[in-house]
Enzyme design. Structure first.
Site, PDB file in Angstrom:
ATOM      1  N   HIS A   5       0.838  -1.205   0.000  1.00 39.04           N
ATOM      2  CA  HIS A   5       0.000   0.000   0.000  1.00 39.04           C
ATOM      3  C   HIS A   5       0.871   1.253   0.000  1.00 39.04           C
ATOM      4  CE1 HIS A   5      -3.161  -2.891   1.434  1.00 39.04           C
ATOM      5  NE2 HIS A   5      -3.835  -2.198   0.527  1.00 39.04           N
ATOM      6  N   ASN A   6       1.434   1.550  -1.161  1.00 41.43           N
ATOM      7  CA  ASN A   6       2.303   2.706  -1.315  1.00 41.43           C
ATOM      8  C   ASN A   6       1.907   3.477  -2.575  1.00 41.43           C
ATOM      9  OD1 ASN A   6       3.473   1.221  -3.494  1.00 41.43           O
ATOM     10  ND2 ASN A   6       4.788   0.154  -2.032  1.00 41.43           N
ATOM     11  N   ALA A   7       2.678   4.498  -2.918  1.00 46.79           N
ATOM     12  CA  ALA A   7       2.327   5.354  -4.053  1.00 46.79           C
ATOM     13  C   ALA A   7       2.410   4.617  -5.389  1.00 46.79           C
ATOM     14  CB  ALA A   7       3.237   6.585  -4.073  1.00 46.79           C
ATOM     15  N   VAL A   8       3.226   3.572  -5.465  1.00 48.98           N
ATOM     16  CA  VAL A   8       3.324   2.804  -6.718  1.00 48.98           C
ATOM     17  C   VAL A   8       2.019   2.032  -6.943  1.00 48.98           C
ATOM     18  CG1 VAL A   8       4.709   1.184  -8.071  1.00 48.98           C
ATOM     19  CG2 VAL A   8       5.812   2.604  -6.339  1.00 48.98           C
ATOM     20  N   HIS A   9       1.461   1.488  -5.866  1.00 49.82           N
ATOM     21  CA  HIS A   9       0.148   0.826  -5.973  1.00 49.82           C
ATOM     22  C   HIS A   9      -0.901   1.830  -6.442  1.00 49.82           C
ATOM     23  CE1 HIS A   9      -3.579  -1.226  -4.988  1.00 49.82           C
ATOM     24  NE2 HIS A   9      -3.855  -0.338  -4.061  1.00 49.82           N
ATOM     25  N   GLN A  23      -3.212 -16.364  -2.734  1.00 53.97           N
ATOM     26  CA  GLN A  23      -3.570 -15.839  -4.050  1.00 53.97           C
ATOM     27  C   GLN A  23      -4.688 -16.635  -4.716  1.00 53.97           C
ATOM     28  OE1 GLN A  23      -2.595 -12.851  -5.362  1.00 53.97           O
ATOM     29  NE2 GLN A  23      -1.803 -12.737  -3.273  1.00 53.97           N
ATOM     30  N   ASP A  63      -8.577  -1.539  -8.256  1.00 53.94           N
ATOM     31  CA  ASP A  63      -7.925  -1.756  -6.964  1.00 53.94           C
ATOM     32  C   ASP A  63      -7.422  -3.186  -6.798  1.00 53.94           C
ATOM     33  OD1 ASP A  63      -7.013  -1.103  -4.415  1.00 53.94           O
ATOM     34  OD2 ASP A  63      -8.935  -1.546  -3.463  1.00 53.94           O
ATOM     35  N   HIS A  97      -7.011   6.672  -3.308  1.00 51.34           N
ATOM     36  CA  HIS A  97      -7.900   5.722  -2.618  1.00 51.34           C
ATOM     37  C   HIS A  97      -7.271   5.038  -1.406  1.00 51.34           C
ATOM     38  CE1 HIS A  97      -5.610   2.633  -4.725  1.00 51.34           C
ATOM     39  NE2 HIS A  97      -6.203   1.740  -3.961  1.00 51.34           N
ATOM     40  N   ASP A  98      -5.946   5.008  -1.317  1.00 48.89           N
ATOM     41  CA  ASP A  98      -5.273   4.373  -0.168  1.00 48.89           C
ATOM     42  C   ASP A  98      -4.314   5.332   0.524  1.00 48.89           C
ATOM     43  OD1 ASP A  98      -6.301   1.808   0.182  1.00 48.89           O
ATOM     44  OD2 ASP A  98      -5.056   0.945  -1.401  1.00 48.89           O
TER      45      ASP A  98
END
Length: 420
Positions: free
Chosen positions: A146-150, A347, A296, A186-187
Site C-alpha cells: 500500500h504505497n504510491a506505486v500501488h 492468491q 484496486d 484511494h489508499d
C-alpha cells in the site's frame, strides 16, 4: 446529522492534527519495537501521535515541487512509456524507476492533460502538481504494497477502464476527473495494517469512524483535507466542490472489501435486468465505483511477472502485520501467519472468491472487448501458475516429512543396534 458532524470532524482530524495521529512508519522501526515488550505499551504506541502531524500550511511549510534529478535518457524512456499508458501491459515498476519514484505525480499530470481536464476545469498546473506531490508524499514508501506505486498502478488501470467504449461514450469530464482522483488517493496514508488490527488495538481512527470502513474513511477525509489545503478547486462554485468531495467519498468507500457482495449483487441485478442507464448520473457513478473496485484488485489480471511481484508484496505486508501481532501477543489475523498462509494459497483464494466474480461481471458489462478478454486470460493463467506452485510446495513438504521420518527411523535403528 451525526454522520455529517463525524465527517467534518474526520477532515479536521486527518489534516489539521486536531486529533491524535499515528505515524505507522514506527511499525517498521525495529529498534523502537525491540524496546516495547507489553501489549499495554503497543496499545499506547498505536493510540498517540509520534509527532504533531499538523497541516503543512499551518506549520508555514509550502510543499515544494519534486525535483526530477534524472538524465535525459531516463526522462526520454519515461515519456515513451507514457505514450503507451493505455496498454494493459504497462510496467508501473519500471515507470516508477524511470521517474525517480515520482510515478504517481508524473502519471496524473499526464492523464489530466490527455483527458483535457486542466483546460476544462481551468486548473492551475502548479497547484495541481503541488496537490499531487502532497498525495504522493502521504503514501508510506515503507509499505511493501500500500504505497504510491500501488496508487499509480490503480490509476493506470482506471485510465484503461475509462476508455472502454461502453463507459467512455457516456462519461463527462467530471466523471473522468473523479475516477482518476479517487484512484490516485484511494489508499492515501495507508498504515500497512488492516481494519481488524486498528479495532483490536483500539486505535483512535477506529473510534472516530465507529469501526465502519475505518481506513477508507481515513483515505477519503485525508484526500479532502489535501484538496482544501492545496486550493486546487477553490475557483469552482461551492456547490460543485461539495459535490466533488461527496462523490470522491462514495468512490473511495466503495473499495472497502467488506462491501464486495453488496456491490456484486447490485451489479448482477443491473446486468440481469439490463436496466443500466448510463445517461443517468447515478448509474454512471455506480459503474465508476465498480471500475475503481476492479482497478484496486486488478493485480491477478496483469502479466505474470507484474502480478507475481504484487502478490509477493501484499503477502509481505500481511506477514509483517502477523509478526507484529505475534510479538505483542495479539491473535494473528487471517492470511497474516507466515508459517501457515503461503503466497500461492492466499492468491488462489483471493482470485477464486474476490477477483473472478467481479471481473466476470465487469466483462459482462463491457462486452467481449480485447481488454476484458485479456484480463480474464491473464487471471486464468496466473491462477494455474499459483496452483502449480502450491502443488510443488505440497510435494516438497511431503518429501521433507518423508525424509524426516526415514532419518528418524535410521536413528532409532542405530540406537537399537548400539543398545547392549
Amino acid at each position: 446529522g451525526d454522520a455529517q458532524v463525524r465527517g467534518q470532524t474526520g477532515v479536521l482530524a486527518e489534516r489539521r492534527g486536531s486529533y491524535p495521529f499515528i505515524d505507522f512508519r514506527l511499525l517498521n522501526n525495529t529498534t523502537l519495537s525491540g524496546e516495547i515488550g507489553t501489549k499495554k505499551k503497543v496499545k499506547r504506541l498505536l493510540s498517540f501521535q509520534r509527532y504533531f502531524h499538523a497541516s503543512r500550511l499551518l506549520r508555514g511549510i509550502v510543499p515544494q515541487a519534486s525535483l526530477y534529478l534524472l538524465d535525459e535518457d531516463y526522462l526520454g524512456q519515461a515519456r515513451h512509456m507514457l505514450s503507451k499508458v493505455g496498454l494493459w501491459d504497462f510496467d508501473i515498476f519500471l515507470f516508477d524507476r524511470l521517474t525517480n519514484g515520482n510515478s504517481l505525480v508524473t502519471l496524473l499530470c499526464h492523464l489530466f492533460n490527455v483527458h483535457g481536464l486542466i483546460h476544462h476545469f481551468q486548473l492551475d498546473m502548479v497547484t495541481l502538481h503541488r496537490f499531487l506531490v502532497m498525495v504522493q508524499e502521504d503514501y508510506h514508501s515503507q509499505n511493501p504494497y500500500h504505497n504510491a506505486v500501488h496508487a499509480a498502478d490503480v490509476t493506470q488501470a482506471m485510465h484503461c477502464y475509462l476508455r472502454e467504449p461502453k463507459l467512455a461514450n457516456f462519461l463527462t469530464p467530471l466523471d473522468i476527473m473523479l475516477g482518476l482522483l479517487a484512484a490516485a488517493a484511494h489508499d492515501v496514508d495507508h498504515p500497512g495494517v488492516n481494519q481488524p488490527f486498528l479495532i483490536k488495538t483500539k486505535h483512535h481512527l477506529a473510534s472516530l469512524y465507529q469501526n465502519v470502513s475505518v481506513l477508507e474513511n481515513h483515505h477519503w477525509r485525508s484526500t479532502i483535507g489535501m484538496l482544501r489545503e492545496s486550493r486546487l478547486l477553490a475557483h469552482l462554485p461551492k456547490e460543485v466542490i461539495q459535490d466533488i468531495e461527496q462523490q470522491l467519498g462514495s468512490l473511495i468507500l466503495a473499495t472497502d472489501i467488506n462491501r464486495q457482495n453488496e456491490f456484486l449483487i447490485r451489479l448482477k441485478s443491473h446486468l440481469d435486468n439490463q436496466d443500466l442507464r448510463l445517461e443517468d448520473a447515478q448509474d454512471r457513478h455506480f459503474m465508476l465505483q465498480i471500475a475503481l473496485k476492479c482497478a484496486d484488485i486488478c493485480n491477478p489480471c496483469r502479466l505474470w511477472d507484474l502480478s507475481k511481484q504484487w502478490s509477493e508484496r501484499v503477502c509481505e505486508e500481511f506477514y509483517r502485520q502477523g509478526d507484529l501481532e505475534q510479538k505483542f501477543e495479539l491473535e494473528i489475523s487471517p492470511l497474516c501467519n507466515q508459517q501457515k498462509d503461503t503466497i500461492p494459497s492466499i492468491q488462489i483464494g483471493f482470485m477464486t472468491y474476490i477477483v473472478e466474480p467481479l471481473f466476470e461481471r465487469w466483462a459482462q458489462f463491457t462486452g467481449d472487448t480485447p481488454l476484458s478478454e485479456n484480463m480474464l486470460n491473464h487471471l486464468r493463467r496466473n491462477k494455474a501458475k499459483w496452483r502449480s506452485l502450491l502443488h510443488k510446495q505440497h510435494s516438497s513438504n511431503r518429501s521433507s516429512d518423508h525424509l524426516g521420518q526415514v532419518t528418524g527411523n535410521q536413528e532409532q535403528t542405530l540406537n537399537e543396534e548400539e543398545t547392549p
